[in-house]
Design a protein around this motif. Sequence first.
Motif, short mmCIF file in Angstrom:
data_model
loop_
_atom_site.label_atom_id
_atom_site.label_comp_id
_atom_site.label_asym_id
_atom_site.label_seq_id
_atom_site.Cartn_x
_atom_site.Cartn_y
_atom_site.Cartn_z
N SER A 124 0.83 -1.21 0.00
CA SER A 124 0.00 0.00 0.00
C SER A 124 0.87 1.25 0.00
O SER A 124 0.64 2.19 -0.78
N ASN A 125 1.88 1.28 0.87
CA ASN A 125 2.77 2.44 0.92
C ASN A 125 3.56 2.60 -0.36
O ASN A 125 3.79 3.72 -0.85
N GLU A 126 3.98 1.48 -0.95
CA GLU A 126 4.74 1.56 -2.20
C GLU A 126 3.87 2.08 -3.34
O GLU A 126 4.33 2.90 -4.15
N LEU A 127 2.63 1.63 -3.39
CA LEU A 127 1.74 2.09 -4.47
C LEU A 127 1.51 3.60 -4.39
O LEU A 127 1.43 4.29 -5.42
N LYS A 128 1.44 4.13 -3.19
CA LYS A 128 1.28 5.58 -3.03
C LYS A 128 2.49 6.34 -3.57
O LYS A 128 2.38 7.53 -3.88
N ASN A 129 3.60 5.63 -3.68
CA ASN A 129 4.82 6.23 -4.23
C ASN A 129 5.10 5.76 -5.66
O ASN A 129 6.22 5.89 -6.16
N PHE A 244 17.70 -2.85 14.69
CA PHE A 244 18.79 -3.63 14.10
C PHE A 244 18.24 -4.86 13.38
O PHE A 244 18.65 -5.18 12.25
N ALA A 245 17.30 -5.55 14.02
CA ALA A 245 16.74 -6.78 13.45
C ALA A 245 16.00 -6.51 12.15
O ALA A 245 16.10 -7.29 11.19
N LEU A 246 15.27 -5.41 12.09
CA LEU A 246 14.51 -5.07 10.88
C LEU A 246 15.45 -4.58 9.77
O LEU A 246 15.26 -4.92 8.60
N GLN A 247 16.43 -3.78 10.15
CA GLN A 247 17.37 -3.27 9.15
C GLN A 247 18.22 -4.38 8.54
O GLN A 247 18.57 -4.34 7.35
N ASN A 248 18.54 -5.38 9.34
CA ASN A 248 19.43 -6.45 8.89
C ASN A 248 18.70 -7.74 8.55
O ASN A 248 19.33 -8.78 8.37
N ARG A 249 17.38 -7.65 8.49
CA ARG A 249 16.54 -8.77 8.07
C ARG A 249 16.73 -10.02 8.93
O ARG A 249 16.63 -11.14 8.43
N PRO A 264 6.88 8.36 20.52
CA PRO A 264 8.28 8.01 20.25
C PRO A 264 8.94 9.06 19.37
O PRO A 264 8.28 9.74 18.58
N SER A 265 10.25 9.18 19.49
CA SER A 265 10.98 10.19 18.72
C SER A 265 12.03 9.59 17.79
O SER A 265 12.69 10.34 17.06
N LEU A 269 13.66 4.42 13.41
CA LEU A 269 12.85 3.21 13.64
C LEU A 269 11.48 3.34 13.00
O LEU A 269 11.02 2.45 12.28
N LEU A 270 10.82 4.46 13.25
CA LEU A 270 9.43 4.62 12.82
C LEU A 270 9.27 4.60 11.30
O LEU A 270 8.20 4.24 10.80
N THR A 271 10.30 5.00 10.57
CA THR A 271 10.18 5.08 9.12
C THR A 271 10.66 3.82 8.39
O THR A 271 10.68 3.79 7.16
N LEU A 272 11.01 2.78 9.14
CA LEU A 272 11.41 1.54 8.48
C LEU A 272 10.23 0.97 7.70
O LEU A 272 9.11 0.91 8.22
N PRO A 273 10.42 0.55 6.46
CA PRO A 273 9.29 0.11 5.63
C PRO A 273 8.65 -1.18 6.12
O PRO A 273 7.48 -1.44 5.80
N ASN A 274 9.38 -2.00 6.87
CA ASN A 274 8.83 -3.28 7.32
C ASN A 274 8.35 -3.22 8.78
O ASN A 274 8.23 -4.25 9.45
#
Length: 306
Positions: A124-129, A244-249, A264-265, A269-274
């Motif tokens: 969904s987020n990708e289609l918006k882009n 770290f876990a999300l960035q490094n799969r 949260p600030s 972290l918040l902008t990670l696509p997954n």
Amino acid sequence: MKIIALSPSFSKNETLQKEFLTFFPDGILNTEGKRFSEPELIAHIHDADAIIVGLEEINDQILSACPNLKIISKYGVGLNNIDLDACRKRGVQIGWTGGVNRLSVAEMALGYMLMLCRNLYITSNELKNGIWNKSGGFQLSGKTVGIIGVGHIGKELIRLLQPFGCTILVNDIIDQSGYYKKHNLIEATKEALYAQSDIVTIHTPLDDTTNKMINRAVFEQMKSSAFILNSARGGIIDENDLKFALQNRLIAGAAIDAYIEEPPSDTELLTLPNLICTPHIGGNAIEAVEAMGFSAIHHVREYFNL
């Protein structure tokens, strides 16, 4: 008698406002949505006889400044923000109803599962882009779901998962073997649950035993295709380790509704696509908000025989 509602979401709900002022016409609502610092909170409630709290921290120092306080009524279900030992020491009663928002939270956890498994959030987020990604993920049906914490919400989620035919692994500090057998659940150690589950979902309180319970060591035990969900309390997942876990799969994705710092600030972290991140709304379905609010009002009324 001075009764103060601190929670902004309680105070701004018109139905709850009406109910509150019907029984406590001189009561004070937080309609401006103020988030109090500790000194501000003390100044606001120092002479209160009763307070209705949501996520506000009530510690021994605050209690010591409120000599008239007789009852703290909880708008919500988690009590980790209230110093219960200090309340007992000072004779302050707690008004609380467990599981009052269970369906609201369980539905959101199920929604997270479907969004992650079927790749709905990312596509969904990708289609918006302008990205046309036809990757439809995999079905939730028939997968292995690991549930840590089989209380009110965990049990409600188990009920909602029944039509999906999932293998459900469970872990809880309380012996519930009869319930597990009745519902065809598999009791597992945390280590086995992490290793075998396609989805791990957390439904425990936050305390010394669960603080940063989900960390890099856990992510390294999980399947690289797995997802983790936290709709319980911020701090159960180590947010730096999750990033770290999300960035490094190490894992495929996550969904979180509660944070160590709220709001949260950590934008990295918040902008990670997954990562699906929601603003602590698990228990905030309209029906749950009103049920939590009516419960909080009821406990104050009951205490003062109103």
